[in-house]
Design an enzyme around this catalytic site. Structure first.
Site, PDB file in Angstrom:
ATOM      1  N   SER A   1       0.828  -1.207   0.000  1.00  0.00           N
ATOM      2  CA  SER A   1       0.000   0.000   0.000  1.00  0.00           C
ATOM      3  C   SER A   1       0.862   1.256   0.000  1.00  0.00           C
ATOM      4  CB  SER A   1      -0.884   0.000   1.255  1.00  0.00           C
ATOM      5  OG  SER A   1      -1.476   1.268   1.436  1.00  0.00           O
TER       6      SER A   1
ATOM      7  N   TYR B   1      -1.515  -0.353  10.043  1.00  0.00           N
ATOM      8  CA  TYR B   1      -1.837  -0.950   8.745  1.00  0.00           C
ATOM      9  C   TYR B   1      -0.668  -0.778   7.772  1.00  0.00           C
ATOM     10  CZ  TYR B   1      -3.745  -0.995   4.009  1.00  0.00           C
ATOM     11  OH  TYR B   1      -3.919  -1.227   2.671  1.00  0.00           O
TER      12      TYR B   1
HETATM   13  C1  15L Z   1      -5.222   1.659   1.125  1.00  0.00           C
HETATM   14  O1  15L Z   1      -4.196   1.006   1.297  1.00  0.00           O
HETATM   15  C2  15L Z   1      -6.521   1.199   1.644  1.00  0.00           C
HETATM   16  O2  15L Z   1      -6.650  -0.199   1.668  1.00  0.00           O
HETATM   17  C3  15L Z   1      -7.698   1.813   0.935  1.00  0.00           C
HETATM   18  O3  15L Z   1      -8.817   1.631   1.767  1.00  0.00           O
HETATM   19  C4  15L Z   1      -7.503   3.298   0.633  1.00  0.00           C
HETATM   20  O4  15L Z   1      -7.524   4.029   1.811  1.00  0.00           O
HETATM   21  C5  15L Z   1      -6.190   3.531  -0.072  1.00  0.00           C
HETATM   22  O5  15L Z   1      -5.113   2.909   0.577  1.00  0.00           O
HETATM   23  C6  15L Z   1      -5.860   5.015  -0.233  1.00  0.00           C
HETATM   24  O6  15L Z   1      -4.795   5.453   0.206  1.00  0.00           O
HETATM   25  O7  15L Z   1      -6.694   5.731  -0.800  1.00  0.00           O
END
Ligand code: 15L
Length: 269
Positions: free
Chosen positions: A114, A139
């Site tokens: 992410s 997270y």
């Molecule tokens: C992520 O990693 C999340 O899983 C998603 O829910 C969004 O928040 C996304 O990033 C984001 O940064 O927009």
């Protein structure tokens, strides 16, 4: 660019948003196995196998890996949560997925990391996958851990591992931040099939976005993957609104991670 196409591809979190998008775009290209915790009607996913399994159970995960050529590991708790939940749903499951892949002789794992691995960088900066991590949440830290486990399994066991620091996967951008972070469904399908098919990757970390004019992340790694995104969030610039819950001048407005940087799981109201 040479490619090799895997036959059987296991998608963890296969019934989530990205999993369903992959099903729609890639079911004719691979023999997909959609794995999820929730039961699903196999009839809803013609052409794919649907399996229910708990990724905290190593034996069960090993069983579903049998005969699989590549794994796309999407399953995770997708936002901030208590440390305990993040440990179980993200850190433990990711460890088990890599270990089960090793035991089953799977050649490639695509790990859905992410942008929140680097969420504390400022919006005025452009960074690439080699910038030191600055996770904005437990997270984000769990995704950093997943990238490190991927590196371990690539170096020690020779599994090809691609870590995708996904931006914002959405049908279309809805707020100003998305103009920098958007990953469109068709670009997502293209990106993941590049990750599955590019040869000789070893270990690679890339940001997963569309070709957004305002993006904060370099395209380092796109070339060896052969990834050429088609969409640009700029198309929607006149339609997007402000970021919900983000005050002008706040930390959240200044940092790439947005509202994630202000989340504090110890002080929930
Ligand atoms: C992520 O990693 C999340 O899983 C998603 O829910 C969004 O928040 C996304 O990033 C984001 O940064 O927009």
């Amino acid at each position: 660019m040479t490619h090799q196409r895997p036959q059987r591809v296991l998608v963890t979190g296969g019934l989530g948003q990205i999993g369903r998008c992959l099903y729609q775009g890639l079911v004719d290209r691979y023999r997909l196995v959609l794995l999820d915790r929730q039961d699903a009607q196999v009839a809803d996913f013609p052409g794919a196998d649907v399996v229910t399994a708990d990724l905290t159970d190593l034996d069960a995960t090993c069983q579903v890996m049998s005969g699989v050529d590549a794994v796309v590991h999407l399953a995770a708790h997708p936002v901030e949560a208590s440390f305990e939940k993040i440990v179980t749903d993200n850190i433990l499951t990711t460890h088990i997925v890599f270990e089960a892949a090793r035991r089953a002789g799977v050649g490639r794992v695509v790990f859905a990391s992410s942008n929140h691995v680097t969420g504390f960088y400022g919006r005025e900066e452009t960074i690439g996958p080699d910038a030191p991590v600055r996770p904005d949440t437990f997270y984000g830290a769990s995704k950093t851990h997943g990238e490190a486990v991927g590196r371990l399994y690539a170096d020690k066991y020779g599994i090809d591992v691609v870590c995708l620091r996904i931006g914002s996967f959405l049908d279309q951008p809805t707020d100003i931040r998305h103009l920098s972070t958007w990953l469109s469904p068709r670009d997502c399908q293209e990106l993941i099939s590049c990750c599955l098919e590019a040869r000789g990757l070893g270990y690679l970390v890339v940001y997963g976005t569309s070709r957004n004019t305002r993006r904060w992340w370099s395209n380092a790694g796109w070339e060896p993957l052969g990834y050429r995104p088609q969409d640009d969030a700029e198309t929607f610039a006149s339609e997007v609104g402000p970021e919900p819950g983000v005050a002008p001048g706040s930390e959240a407005a200044a940092r790439q991670g947005g509202w994630f940087v202000e989340l504090d799981p110890f002080h929930r109201t």
